[in-house]
Design an enzyme around this catalytic site. Structure first.
Site, PDB file in Angstrom:
ATOM      1  N   GLN A 111       0.815  -1.212   0.000  1.00  0.00           N
ATOM      2  CA  GLN A 111       0.000   0.000   0.000  1.00  0.00           C
ATOM      3  C   GLN A 111       0.853   1.268   0.000  1.00  0.00           C
ATOM      4  O   GLN A 111       0.466   2.291  -0.566  1.00  0.00           O
ATOM      5  CB  GLN A 111      -0.906  -0.033   1.242  1.00  0.00           C
ATOM      6  CG  GLN A 111      -2.083   0.912   1.187  1.00  0.00           C
ATOM      7  CD  GLN A 111      -3.281   0.348   0.429  1.00  0.00           C
ATOM      8  OE1 GLN A 111      -3.612  -0.811   0.591  1.00  0.00           O
ATOM      9  NE2 GLN A 111      -3.913   1.153  -0.403  1.00  0.00           N
ATOM     10  N   LYS A 126      -2.897  -0.995   6.621  1.00  0.00           N
ATOM     11  CA  LYS A 126      -3.884  -2.042   6.312  1.00  0.00           C
ATOM     12  C   LYS A 126      -4.348  -2.648   7.628  1.00  0.00           C
ATOM     13  O   LYS A 126      -3.612  -2.602   8.617  1.00  0.00           O
ATOM     14  CB  LYS A 126      -3.232  -3.139   5.455  1.00  0.00           C
ATOM     15  CG  LYS A 126      -4.229  -4.019   4.703  1.00  0.00           C
ATOM     16  CD  LYS A 126      -4.698  -3.381   3.411  1.00  0.00           C
ATOM     17  CE  LYS A 126      -5.831  -4.161   2.776  1.00  0.00           C
ATOM     18  NZ  LYS A 126      -6.184  -3.634   1.448  1.00  0.00           N
ATOM     19  N   ASP A 166     -12.166  -3.704   2.092  1.00  0.00           N
ATOM     20  CA  ASP A 166     -11.348  -4.651   1.327  1.00  0.00           C
ATOM     21  C   ASP A 166     -12.187  -5.936   1.305  1.00  0.00           C
ATOM     22  O   ASP A 166     -13.412  -5.870   1.490  1.00  0.00           O
ATOM     23  CB  ASP A 166      -9.976  -4.854   1.991  1.00  0.00           C
ATOM     24  CG  ASP A 166      -8.998  -5.673   1.127  1.00  0.00           C
ATOM     25  OD1 ASP A 166      -8.531  -5.149   0.102  1.00  0.00           O
ATOM     26  OD2 ASP A 166      -8.718  -6.836   1.453  1.00  0.00           O
TER      27      ASP A 166
HETATM   28  P1  NDP Z   1     -14.797  -8.866  -2.240  1.00  0.00           P
HETATM   29  O1  NDP Z   1     -14.884  -9.487  -0.898  1.00  0.00           O
HETATM   30  O2  NDP Z   1     -15.861  -7.921  -2.666  1.00  0.00           O
HETATM   31  O3  NDP Z   1     -14.695 -10.022  -3.360  1.00  0.00           O
HETATM   32  C1  NDP Z   1     -13.690 -10.978  -3.367  1.00  0.00           C
HETATM   33  C2  NDP Z   1     -14.075 -11.984  -4.428  1.00  0.00           C
HETATM   34  O4  NDP Z   1     -12.996 -12.887  -4.653  1.00  0.00           O
HETATM   35  C3  NDP Z   1     -15.269 -12.833  -4.044  1.00  0.00           C
HETATM   36  O5  NDP Z   1     -16.017 -13.107  -5.187  1.00  0.00           O
HETATM   37  C4  NDP Z   1     -14.597 -14.097  -3.501  1.00  0.00           C
HETATM   38  O6  NDP Z   1     -15.410 -15.260  -3.551  1.00  0.00           O
HETATM   39  C5  NDP Z   1     -13.473 -14.223  -4.477  1.00  0.00           C
HETATM   40  N1  NDP Z   1     -12.406 -15.095  -3.975  1.00  0.00           N
HETATM   41  C6  NDP Z   1     -11.774 -15.021  -2.794  1.00  0.00           C
HETATM   42  N2  NDP Z   1     -10.855 -16.004  -2.704  1.00  0.00           N
HETATM   43  C7  NDP Z   1     -10.934 -16.686  -3.881  1.00  0.00           C
HETATM   44  C8  NDP Z   1     -10.240 -17.788  -4.413  1.00  0.00           C
HETATM   45  N3  NDP Z   1      -9.289 -18.402  -3.709  1.00  0.00           N
HETATM   46  N4  NDP Z   1     -10.562 -18.211  -5.660  1.00  0.00           N
HETATM   47  C9  NDP Z   1     -11.533 -17.600  -6.360  1.00  0.00           C
HETATM   48  N5  NDP Z   1     -12.219 -16.554  -5.901  1.00  0.00           N
HETATM   49  C10 NDP Z   1     -11.926 -16.106  -4.691  1.00  0.00           C
HETATM   50  O7  NDP Z   1     -13.350  -8.174  -2.310  1.00  0.00           O
HETATM   51  P2  NDP Z   1     -12.838  -7.036  -3.294  1.00  0.00           P
HETATM   52  O8  NDP Z   1     -13.436  -7.207  -4.622  1.00  0.00           O
HETATM   53  O9  NDP Z   1     -12.980  -5.741  -2.579  1.00  0.00           O
HETATM   54  O10 NDP Z   1     -11.281  -7.363  -3.321  1.00  0.00           O
HETATM   55  C11 NDP Z   1     -10.711  -8.278  -4.249  1.00  0.00           C
HETATM   56  C12 NDP Z   1      -9.221  -8.038  -4.329  1.00  0.00           C
HETATM   57  O11 NDP Z   1      -8.971  -6.689  -4.742  1.00  0.00           O
HETATM   58  C13 NDP Z   1      -8.444  -8.208  -3.010  1.00  0.00           C
HETATM   59  O12 NDP Z   1      -7.141  -8.685  -3.313  1.00  0.00           O
HETATM   60  C14 NDP Z   1      -8.348  -6.776  -2.499  1.00  0.00           C
HETATM   61  O13 NDP Z   1      -7.249  -6.611  -1.609  1.00  0.00           O
HETATM   62  C15 NDP Z   1      -8.124  -6.040  -3.809  1.00  0.00           C
HETATM   63  N6  NDP Z   1      -8.424  -4.621  -3.782  1.00  0.00           N
HETATM   64  C16 NDP Z   1      -9.661  -4.153  -3.433  1.00  0.00           C
HETATM   65  C17 NDP Z   1      -9.936  -2.806  -3.454  1.00  0.00           C
HETATM   66  C18 NDP Z   1     -11.305  -2.273  -3.189  1.00  0.00           C
HETATM   67  O14 NDP Z   1     -11.504  -1.051  -3.359  1.00  0.00           O
HETATM   68  N7  NDP Z   1     -12.280  -3.074  -2.815  1.00  0.00           N
HETATM   69  C19 NDP Z   1      -8.883  -1.813  -3.771  1.00  0.00           C
HETATM   70  C20 NDP Z   1      -7.640  -2.415  -4.229  1.00  0.00           C
HETATM   71  C21 NDP Z   1      -7.437  -3.768  -4.197  1.00  0.00           C
HETATM   72  P3  NDP Z   1     -16.079 -15.857  -2.220  1.00  0.00           P
HETATM   73  O15 NDP Z   1     -17.321 -15.047  -2.030  1.00  0.00           O
HETATM   74  O16 NDP Z   1     -16.318 -17.273  -2.571  1.00  0.00           O
HETATM   75  O17 NDP Z   1     -15.080 -15.701  -1.100  1.00  0.00           O
END
Ligand code: NDP
Length: 444
Positions: A111, A126, A166
C-alpha cells in the site's frame, strides 16, 4: 552482500513464518535493486531500507461479540500502520478467516508504494480481522463491527489513519463501523472511506477500483496500438473489484466470458450478464454457480481452472496468489496477451517471472488497482471541504490519475532501461517519492 539482499535476509530472520510479507518485500526489493545499487552508500548511511521494511506500528487487539445463539465469540483484530512519510495511513480493512499479521503486513507494505503512485498525500496501512462475515446475520455483523471499532477508534482519525473496505468489508460494514466511531468520539469526520452517499461517501467510490483497472488497461492496450473493442476477457472473483471491472470493460466493447468465486467458475460464451451477477452477489449474497441456473447456455464448473478458458486479456480480481505458474503457461498457450491485476498480489512470483519473460504485457496490482485508494483520497478531500463532486467530476479525476500512473510507471521503467517492465516501473516510481519524503524528515 548487496544492500537489498541483506535487508531481505533480515526481514526473513526477524519476521519468521510471515511468508506473504517476505514475498511482497522480495518482489519490491528485487525490482528496486537498480535504484538502490546506484544510491547504496547514501541509503545505507540513513538506514533507509531497514526503516522502510519495518511498520511504524502494529496494533493487535481482541474483538469479543455475541452471536445470535447468545454465545460469546472472540476474533483477532489488527491495524498495521506501515509508513506515514507522505500522508496519514490509508488502506483497507479485510474481514476473512485467512487474515493474519503476515497478510496484513504484505498488504500494508504494498500500500505504501500504491498510495505514492496515486500522487495524493496518503501513507500506507492495512487492517482487518479473521472474522468471516459469510453466513452471519446483519445483527451479528453489526455486533462484530461495533466491537472492532470500539478498540480501533483509539488509533485512527481523519488526519491520522483512514481505513476503507477490502475483502469482506463493503458498504454495510463501513456503515456500522462509521456509526460506532461517531458514537464513541462525537466526531463527524472523514475517518473511513467507502461510506454511503447519505453520510459523506463519494460518488464512484464503489466502482473506482474496477473502473480504474479498466482505465489502466485502456492505456496498456493503446500502447500496443489497439483498443478494447472485441477483446475476450476473463475477470476472476465476483466481488466489488470484479463486478465494476466487468461493467466498464463491457461498456468499452470487450466481452467478458468467465468469472468465479472461491467455489468454482462460470463460462458464458455470449458475454456475462452483469445484472444477474450483481443480483446474486450484491443483493442476495449468493454463490456464482446460481448464474448457470439463471442464464441459459452458461456453464458452471466446480473448483479451480478458470484459466483454461481462452482469452486475450486476463484480469485477476479475487485474492493473493490465485494465479500460479501452471495457470499462466496455459493462458499463454491459449493466446492471452495482457494480464492486469485488480487484486493485490494475485500472481505468484514464479508466474510473474514467466509472464515477464514470455512477452505477456503485465501491470501489477499496486498500479492497476490504485484507483480504489485514489478515489478514497478524493473522498477524504470532499469530506475536508464539506462538499461533494459530481459522478462525472470524480470519474474524470479517477481517469486522469490512472493515466498519470501509467505514464509514471512506464517512464520509470524506461529511465532504468527496463522498457515494458511495469513491475519494476511501479516499484521504482512509488519508491522515489516515499524515499524523498523519508530523507527530508530525518531519522524517524
Ligand atoms: P470482495 O470481498 O468484494 O470479493 C472478493 C471476491 O474474490 C469474491 O467473489 C470471492 O469469492 C473471491 N475469492 C476469494 N478467494 C478466492 C479464491 N481463492 N478463488 C476464487 N475466488 C476467490 O473483495 P474485493 O473485490 O474488494 O477485493 C478483491 C481483491 O482486490 C483483493 O485482493 C483486495 O485486496 C483487492 N483490492 C480491493 C480494493 C477495493 O476497493 N475493494 C482496492 C484495491 C485492491 P467468495 O465469495 O467465494 O469468497
Amino acid at each position: 552482500m548487496p544492500y537489498t539482499e541483506e535487508i531481505y535476509a533480515r526481514v526473513v530472520e526477524q519476521n519468521p513464518g510471515e511468508v506473504e510479507f517476505h514475498q511482497a518485500v522480495k518482489e519490491v526489493l528485487d525490482s528496486l535493486k537498480v535504484v538502490i545499487d546506484a544510491n547504496e552508500e547514501k541509503y545505507r548511511s540513513l538506514g533507509l531500507l531497514e526503516r522502510l521494511v519495518e511498520p511504524e506500528r502494529i496494533i493487535s487487539f481482541k474483538v469479543p461479540w455475541v452471536d445470535d445463539e447468545g454465545k460469546v465469540q472472540v476474533n483477532k483484530g489488527y491495524r498495521v500502520q506501515f509508513n506515514s512519510a507522505i500522508g496519514p495511513y490509508k488502506g483497507g480493512l479485510r474481514f476473512h478467516p485467512s487474515v493474519n499479521q503476515s497478510i496484513l503486513k504484505f498488504l500494508g507494505f504494498e500500500q505504501i508504494f500504491k498510495n505514492s503512485l496515486t500522487g495524493l498525500p496518503i501513507g500506507g496501512g492495512k487492517g482487518g480481522s479473521n472474522f468471516d462475515p459469510k453466513g452471519k446475520s446483519d445483527r451479528e455483523v453489526m455486533a462484530f463491527c461495533q466491537s472492532f471499532m470500539t478498540e480501533l477508534s483509539k488509533y485512527i482519525g481523519a488526519d491520522q489513519d483512514v481505513p476503507a473496505g477490502d475483502i469482506g468489508v463493503g458498504g454495510r460494514e463501513i456503515g456500522y463501523l462509521y456509526g460506532q466511531y461517531k458514537r464513541l468520539t462525537g466526531l463527524y469526520e472523514g475517518v473511513l472511506t467507502g461510506k454511503g452517499l447519505s453520510y459523506g461517501g463519494s460518488l464512484i467510490r464503489t466502482q473506482a477500483t474496477g473502473y480504474g483497472l479498466i482505465y489502466m488497461l485502456e492505456e496498456m492496450v493503446a500502447a500496443k496500438g489497439e483498443s478494447l473493442e472485441g477483446k475476450t476477457v476473463i475477470v476472476t472473483g465476483s466481488g466489488n473489484v470484479a463486478i465494476y471491472a466487468v461493467e466498464k470493460v463491457t461498456q468499452l466493447g470487450a466481452k467478458v466470458v468467465a468469472m468465479n468465486d472461491s467455489n468454482g467458475y462460470i463460462y458464458d460464451a455470449n458475454g456475462i450478464n452483469l445484472d444477474v451477477v450483481k443480483d446474486i452477489k450484491e443483493v442476495r449474497r449468493g454463490r456464482i454457480k446460481e448464474y448457470a441456473d439463471l442464464v441459459p447456455g452458461s456453464v458452471y464448473t466446480e473448483g479451480k481452472g478458470i484459466w483454461n478458458i481462452a482469452c486475450d486479456i486476463y484480469l485477476p480480481c479475487a485474492t493473493q496468489n490465485e494465479l500460479d505458474l501452471e495457470a499462466v503457461k496455459i493462458l499463454k498457450a491459449n493466446g492471452c496477451e495482457i494480464i492486469a491485476e485488480g487484486a493485490n498480489m494475485p500472481t505468484t512470483r514464479e508466474a510473474t517471472d514467466y509472464i515477464l519473460e514470455n512477452g505477456i504485457l503485465f501491470m501489477p496490482g499496486k498500479a492497476a488497482n490504485a484507483g480504489g485508494v485514489a478515489t478514497s483520497a478524493l473522498e477524504m478531500s470532499q469530506n475536508s471541504m464539506r462538499y461533494s463532486w459530481t459522478a462525472e467530476e470524480v470519474d474524470a479525476k479517477l481517469k486522469g490519475i490512472m493515466k498519470d500512473i501509467y505514464a509514471k510507471v512506464s517512464d520509470a521503467a524506461a529511465r532504468y532501461g527496463l522498457e515494458g517492465n511495469y513491475v519494476a516501473g511501479a516499484n521504482i516510481a512509488g519508491f522515489e517519492k516515499v524515499v524523498d519524503a523519508m530523507m527530508a524528515q530525518g531519522i524517524v
